[in-house]
Design an enzyme around this catalytic site. Structure first.
Site, PDB file in Angstrom:
ATOM      1  N   ASN A 188       0.881  -1.172   0.000  1.00  0.00           N
ATOM      2  CA  ASN A 188       0.000   0.000   0.000  1.00  0.00           C
ATOM      3  C   ASN A 188       0.915   1.217   0.000  1.00  0.00           C
ATOM      4  OD1 ASN A 188      -1.899   1.998   0.444  1.00  0.00           O
ATOM      5  ND2 ASN A 188      -2.019   1.614   2.652  1.00  0.00           N
ATOM      6  N   TRP A 189       1.000   1.853  -1.153  1.00  0.00           N
ATOM      7  CA  TRP A 189       1.964   2.957  -1.285  1.00  0.00           C
ATOM      8  C   TRP A 189       1.493   4.236  -0.603  1.00  0.00           C
ATOM      9  CZ3 TRP A 189       4.129   2.960  -7.015  1.00  0.00           C
ATOM     10  CH2 TRP A 189       5.031   1.889  -7.154  1.00  0.00           C
ATOM     11  N   LYS A 190       0.222   4.310  -0.245  1.00  0.00           N
ATOM     12  CA  LYS A 190      -0.338   5.541   0.339  1.00  0.00           C
ATOM     13  C   LYS A 190      -0.081   6.719  -0.614  1.00  0.00           C
ATOM     14  CE  LYS A 190       0.711   3.462   4.764  1.00  0.00           C
ATOM     15  NZ  LYS A 190       0.508   3.567   6.184  1.00  0.00           N
ATOM     16  N   HIS A 244      -9.181   1.346   4.753  1.00  0.00           N
ATOM     17  CA  HIS A 244      -7.897   1.520   5.446  1.00  0.00           C
ATOM     18  C   HIS A 244      -8.084   2.462   6.640  1.00  0.00           C
ATOM     19  CE1 HIS A 244      -3.747   2.634   6.250  1.00  0.00           C
ATOM     20  NE2 HIS A 244      -3.424   1.506   5.644  1.00  0.00           N
ATOM     21  N   GLU A 275      -6.387   4.814   7.739  1.00  0.00           N
ATOM     22  CA  GLU A 275      -6.150   6.239   7.469  1.00  0.00           C
ATOM     23  C   GLU A 275      -7.384   6.881   6.833  1.00  0.00           C
ATOM     24  OE1 GLU A 275      -2.476   5.667   5.363  1.00  0.00           O
ATOM     25  OE2 GLU A 275      -1.547   5.012   7.238  1.00  0.00           O
ATOM     26  N   GLU A 287      -5.581  -5.096  10.403  1.00  0.00           N
ATOM     27  CA  GLU A 287      -4.570  -4.064  10.634  1.00  0.00           C
ATOM     28  C   GLU A 287      -4.831  -3.351  11.956  1.00  0.00           C
ATOM     29  OE1 GLU A 287      -2.439  -2.917   6.852  1.00  0.00           O
ATOM     30  OE2 GLU A 287      -4.111  -1.557   7.015  1.00  0.00           O
ATOM     31  N   GLY A 310       2.326   2.146  10.538  1.00  0.00           N
ATOM     32  CA  GLY A 310       3.247   3.271  10.355  1.00  0.00           C
ATOM     33  C   GLY A 310       3.925   3.708  11.642  1.00  0.00           C
ATOM     34  N   SER A 352       3.319  -2.400  10.192  1.00  0.00           N
ATOM     35  CA  SER A 352       4.781  -2.429  10.329  1.00  0.00           C
ATOM     36  C   SER A 352       5.380  -3.800  10.019  1.00  0.00           C
ATOM     37  CB  SER A 352       5.196  -1.937  11.727  1.00  0.00           C
ATOM     38  OG  SER A 352       4.714  -0.619  11.942  1.00  0.00           O
TER      39      SER A 352
HETATM   40  C1  PEP Z   1      -0.628   0.004   5.758  1.00  0.00           C
HETATM   41  O1  PEP Z   1      -0.528   1.095   5.224  1.00  0.00           O
HETATM   42  O2  PEP Z   1      -1.598  -0.712   5.524  1.00  0.00           O
HETATM   43  C2  PEP Z   1       0.433  -0.424   6.673  1.00  0.00           C
HETATM   44  C3  PEP Z   1       0.325  -1.590   7.275  1.00  0.00           C
HETATM   45  O3  PEP Z   1       1.494   0.436   6.836  1.00  0.00           O
HETATM   46  P1  PEP Z   1       2.892   0.090   7.551  1.00  0.00           P
HETATM   47  O4  PEP Z   1       3.361  -1.214   6.969  1.00  0.00           O
HETATM   48  O5  PEP Z   1       3.791   1.239   7.176  1.00  0.00           O
HETATM   49  O6  PEP Z   1       2.634  -0.015   8.997  1.00  0.00           O
END
Ligand code: PEP
Length: 251
Positions: free
Chosen positions: A9-11, A95, A97, A167, A173, A213
Site C-alpha cells: 500500500n503505497w499511500k 484503510h 487512514e 490491521e 506506520g 509495520s
Molecule cells: C498500511 O498502510 O496498511 C500499513 C500496514 O502500513 P505500515 O506497513 O507502514 O505499517
C-alpha cells in the site's frame, strides 16, 4: 487451500515516473516467486503507468480506494468502472487512514465494497482495533463487529473476491508490530466470525492478511502463523529490496 497475498500500500507516495522505475526494478527480483500473489496498490494517478509496467510480470495492480456511486456529483472521487477501464484488479477499502482522517465508517466501507465487487474488482478490506480497544481487552469484539458490518449483504459467492486485512491501528506506520501470536489470534477471530456468517468453507478459503509495520525482519515469523495468509505492507513496500524480502518469506 487459500492463497497467500503480499500487497503493498503505497499511500500518498510515488509519482508516475517513480512508479515505472520501481516496477521495472522489482519485476526481475520477484520473478518466479509464484507461491503467493503479489499486488501493489498505488495512487490513482500511478495506476495506468503501473499496469503498463507490470504487463507480463507476476505483479498485479490495485487502487487505494473507490467510491460507491457509479457516477455523479462526487467531486474528487473515483468510480469502480473508471478503475476497471484502466486495468485495475484490486482495491483497498476501509484503510484506517481513510477511517481516521476522511470520515469512512463501516457503512461507507460496506457500500464501497459492494460497488467494487459489482464492477469485478477484488477487494482488500481493512479492519482492526485502535490502541485503547486493545488495552481495554475488547479487540475481539471490535474486529468481529467490523467484520459483520463491513460485510453486511455480501454473499458467500462474493467472498471469493474479498481479502481481509487485519490491521491493528496502533501498529500502522508506527514501527510497533503485533506479535505473531496476537496477529494469529485476531486473524483467527475474524475467521471464526466468517464461519459464523458464511460457514466453515468460506472461512477456511478466505485470505486474511496481517498489516502493521510488517517488514523484511519480522515477515517470516508473522507469515508462519496458521491464520496469517499474507501481508498488507505500507512503508516496506516502498523499497524494492525490503518488499522482495517479504515476498520471499511468503514463498
Ligand atoms: C498500511 O498502510 O496498511 C500499513 C500496514 O502500513 P505500515 O506497513 O507502514 O505499517
Amino acid at each position: 487451500m487459500r492463497r497467500t497475498v503480499i500487497a503493498g500500500n503505497w499511500k500518498m507516495n510515488m509519482t508516475p515516473a517513480q512508479t515505472k522505475a520501481f516496477i521495472t526494478d522489482l519485476a526481475p527480483m520477484v520473478a518466479g516467486m509464484d507461491k503467493c500473489d503479489i499486488v501493489l496498490c498505488v495512487p490513482y494517478v500511478d495506476i495506468a503507468t503501473a499496469v503498463e509496467a507490470a504487463k507480463g510480470t507476476n505483479i498485479k495492480i490495485g487502487a487505494e480506494n473507490v467510491h460507491f456511486a457509479e457516477s455523479g456529483a462526487y467531486t474528487g472521487e473515483i468510480s469502480a468502472a473508471m478503475l476497471c477501464e484502466i486495468g485495475t484488479e484490486y482495491v483497498v477499502i476501509g484503510h484506517s487512514e481513510r477511517r481516521q482522517y476522511f470520515g469512512e465508517t463501516d457503512e461507507t466501507v460496506n457500500l464501497r465494497t459492494k460497488a467494487a465487487l459489482k464492477a469485478g474488482l477484488k477487494v482488500i478490506l481493512c479492519l482492526g482495533e485502535v490502541k485503547e480497544e486493545r488495552l481495554n481487552g475488547i479487540t475481539n469484539e471490535v474486529v468481529a463487529m467490523q467484520t459483520k458490518l463491513d460485510l453486511l449483504g455480501i454473499s458467500a459467492e462474493e467472498m471469493k473476491n474479498i481479502i481481509i486485512a487485519y490491521e491493528p491501528v496502533w501498529a500502522i506506520g508506527t514501527g510497533l508490530t503485533a506479535t505473531p501470536e496476537q496477529a494469529d489470534e485476531t486473524c483467527g477471530v475474524i475467521r471464526a466470525t466468517l464461519a459464523e456468517i458464511y460457514g466453515s468453507e468460506v472461512a477456511e478459503s478466505t485470505t486474511i492478511q496481517y498489516g502493521g509495520s510488517m517488514n523484511d525482519a519480522n515477515a517470516a515469523e508473522l507469515l508462519a502463523k496458521v491464520n496469517v495468509d499474507g501481508g498488507l505492507i505500507g512503508g516496506a513496500s516502498l523499497k524494492t529490496d525490503k518488499f522482495t524480502a517479504i515476498v520471499k518469506a511468503a514463498n
